[in-house]
Design an enzyme around this catalytic site. Structure first.
Site, short mmCIF file in Angstrom:
data_model
loop_
_atom_site.label_atom_id
_atom_site.label_comp_id
_atom_site.label_asym_id
_atom_site.label_seq_id
_atom_site.Cartn_x
_atom_site.Cartn_y
_atom_site.Cartn_z
N TYR A 206 42.82 79.28 -65.11
CA TYR A 206 42.01 80.50 -65.01
C TYR A 206 40.61 80.18 -64.49
CZ TYR A 206 40.18 85.06 -66.71
OH TYR A 206 39.62 86.31 -66.82
N ARG A 211 36.94 85.21 -59.71
CA ARG A 211 37.89 85.56 -60.78
C ARG A 211 37.60 86.93 -61.39
NH1 ARG A 211 37.43 81.71 -65.79
NH2 ARG A 211 35.92 83.26 -66.54
N ASP A 212 38.70 87.63 -61.70
CA ASP A 212 38.62 88.93 -62.38
C ASP A 212 37.69 89.89 -61.65
OD1 ASP A 212 39.76 90.45 -64.31
OD2 ASP A 212 38.97 89.33 -65.99
N SER A 218 34.58 89.05 -67.73
CA SER A 218 35.29 87.77 -67.63
C SER A 218 35.15 87.12 -66.26
CB SER A 218 36.77 87.96 -67.97
OG SER A 218 37.30 89.09 -67.30
N ASP A 259 45.27 88.48 -64.18
CA ASP A 259 44.63 89.63 -63.52
C ASP A 259 44.45 89.49 -62.02
OD1 ASP A 259 44.46 90.72 -66.03
OD2 ASP A 259 42.30 90.56 -66.22
N ASP A 443 36.94 89.99 -75.99
CA ASP A 443 37.23 90.37 -74.61
C ASP A 443 35.96 90.53 -73.78
OD1 ASP A 443 40.04 90.56 -74.97
OD2 ASP A 443 39.80 92.55 -75.86
#
Length: 488
Positions: A206, A211-212, A218, A259, A443
């Site tokens: 990850y 990312r995301d 995140s 994701d 989260d």
């Protein structure tokens, strides 16, 4: 005989510092406390600062057998065994022989039990079947910290049970990958050598550039640019590959970039950051599949979001094309299948929902119906290996969210089905329920002034106040174990 061997032992000792406890010669620090998490032939192990540590035995009693022969007692009953005769087991400390107290199992006969094995494990079929699941020591430590804040004995008992279940280890930065990958591969191998069972470890890969892209809470350390893609390849994926090639005797599952590909299915046109990241998502996946998908002891699962992300007919059809292209780009690497509901709350089954206005006409309003539908779509798209791992860490109870797209720290959370292989009769393509997102890790922050604040974490059904993503959220953890279904 001992005098001859002592020369060799003394020379060996000159090349290394005398260890304060058995674990130092195995590359692990000594514990400052004495809580035992795991025991093997080397000794008793604890967890501190997210890493294994050795628990030193109390000093041997002065009456140990070697005193009568003119030799001192070893400082630990787990001292390394250099020689064994009719009297007992001998160690060496401070350049001299010492007697290992009677009744000890002794240490290894040199080198420790975490030396990489030349044995090659090969996954055939469902990697979760017929193996023992590795316990994440970092999560054990987190739960111990949570227990220290509790006074309710029934809640403490539930939390103690959480420590006995496996969950995924997230390699969410280059630094964390460097700290956690090899140490846990070593832990799994040591567990295997102690128990004789094959030990499955699950990691989450990850750290893609950009990312995301559709969320703020995140976002990762690498940006969507060529330089950071090069870092992703050389400093992250290549290092993972090296460690996996070294520790090849035990099975490993990789949950790949949650994701990311689902964002390419739905958010390219609406979110500029996703359009900017597309190139790097595709190149990153192609690279990692080529590198890691050829390792026979590794099974990879690509993330497919959840029922209320790709569940609609047009999204599933488009997803089939995207994922087929990505898998093909990584040839000759193989992908075992896909993972759903990662870090989400959608129930496995929700008979109260059906296709209609309450679900925005989604024909797949729970994860079971989602996997039943998308498995057919993916096979129609030409994908040959279509198996699933469903994240059941936080979907045991239907949460309080008013819209199924709510994803941040939802109130009403409950731990779901325990990690298990082939959990549903008649669904041979469901490899496992597994806890991918560790319950208790936030989260995202509810602090509106924070740089990584995402509006979803401020919504009505998001629990507040909440810490940054990945940090421990005590209140959310306690609610999750209270609402566990089935009960803990």
């Amino acid at each position: 005989m001992k005098a001859t061997i002592a020369l060799t032992a003394a020379a060996a000792l000159a090349a290394k510092v005398s260890a304060a406890c058995f674990s130092e010669r195995l590359g692990y620090p000594c514990c400052s406390g004495n809580e035992v998490v795991y025991t093997d032939n080397d000794g008793k192990w604890g967890v501190e600062n997210g890493n294994w540590c050795g628990i030193a035995d109390a000093p041997a009693q002065a009456t140990c057998w070697s005193l009568s022969q003119g030799y001192p007692c070893c400082s630990s009953s787990n001292a390394e065994v250099w020689y064994t005769d009719a009297s007992g087991k001998w160690g060496v400390e401070n350049g001299d022989w010492c007697g290992i107290p009677t009744g000890s199992t002794g240490g290894s006969t040199g080198g420790g039990n975490v030396t990489p094995s030349n044995e090659q494990y090969t996954i055939s079929g469902n990697p979760f079947k017929g193996v023992e699941f590795y316990i994440n020591p970092y999560y054990v430590e987190e739960v111990d910290g949570a227990i220290a804040q509790m006074s309710d004995s029934s809640l403490i008992a539930k939390a103690e049970k959480m420590k006995t279940y496996s969950n995924a280890i997230w390699l969410d930065t280059i630094k964390n990958m460097q700290s956690w990958l090899e140490s846990n591969l070593q832990g799994a191998q040591s567990q295997h050598q102690s128990s004789g069972k094959d030990i499955l470890t699950v990691f989450v890969v990850y750290d893609l550039p950009g990312r995301d892209c559709h969320a703020l809470a995140s976002n990762g350390e690498l940006l969507a640019n060529d330089g950071d893609l090069a870092r992703y390849k050389s400093e992250y994926i290549d290092v993972i590959e090296g460690h996996l090639k070294t520790y090849k005797s035990q099975p490993v599952v990789l949950i790949v970039e949650p994701d990311s590909l689902a964002n390419l299915v739905t958010n390219l046109e609406s979110t500029p950051a996703c359009a900017d990241s597309e190139k790097y998502y595709l190149e990153g996946h192609a690279y990692l599949i080529k590198k890691l998908g050829v390792l026979p002891h590794v099974a990879m699962y690509l993330d497919i979001g959840h029922a209320f992300w790709l569940g609609w007919d047009d999204n599933r059809e488009k997803a089939g094309k995207v994922y087929a292209k990505v898998i093909s780009s990584g040839a000759p690497g193989n992908v075992r299948g896909f993972t759903d509901n990662v870090s989400n709350y959608t129930p496995w089954e929700d008979p109260t929902l059906s296709r209609g206005p309450d679900t925005e006409w989604n024909p797949c309003p729970d994860e079971k119906r989602y996997l039943e539908a998308i498995s057919k779509d993916f096979k129609s798209a030409g994908i040959k290996s279509v198996y699933f791992v469903s994240d059941s860490s936080r979907n045991g109870k239907k949460v309080d969210r008013k819209h199924p797209g709510e994803w941040c720290n939802q109130t009403g959370v409950g731990v779901g089905a325990r990690p298990q292989a082939s959990p549903v009769s008649g669904m041979d393509y469901l490899d496992a329920f597994y806890w991918i997102k560790p319950l208790g890790e936030s989260d995202g922050t509810s602090d509106e002034s924070a740089a990584r604040f995402d509006g979803y974490c401020g919504h009505e059904t998001a629990m507040k106040p909440a810490p940054e993503a990945g940090q421990w959220f005590q209140k959310h953890f306690e609610q999750g174990i209270k609402n566990a279904n089935p009960p803990l």
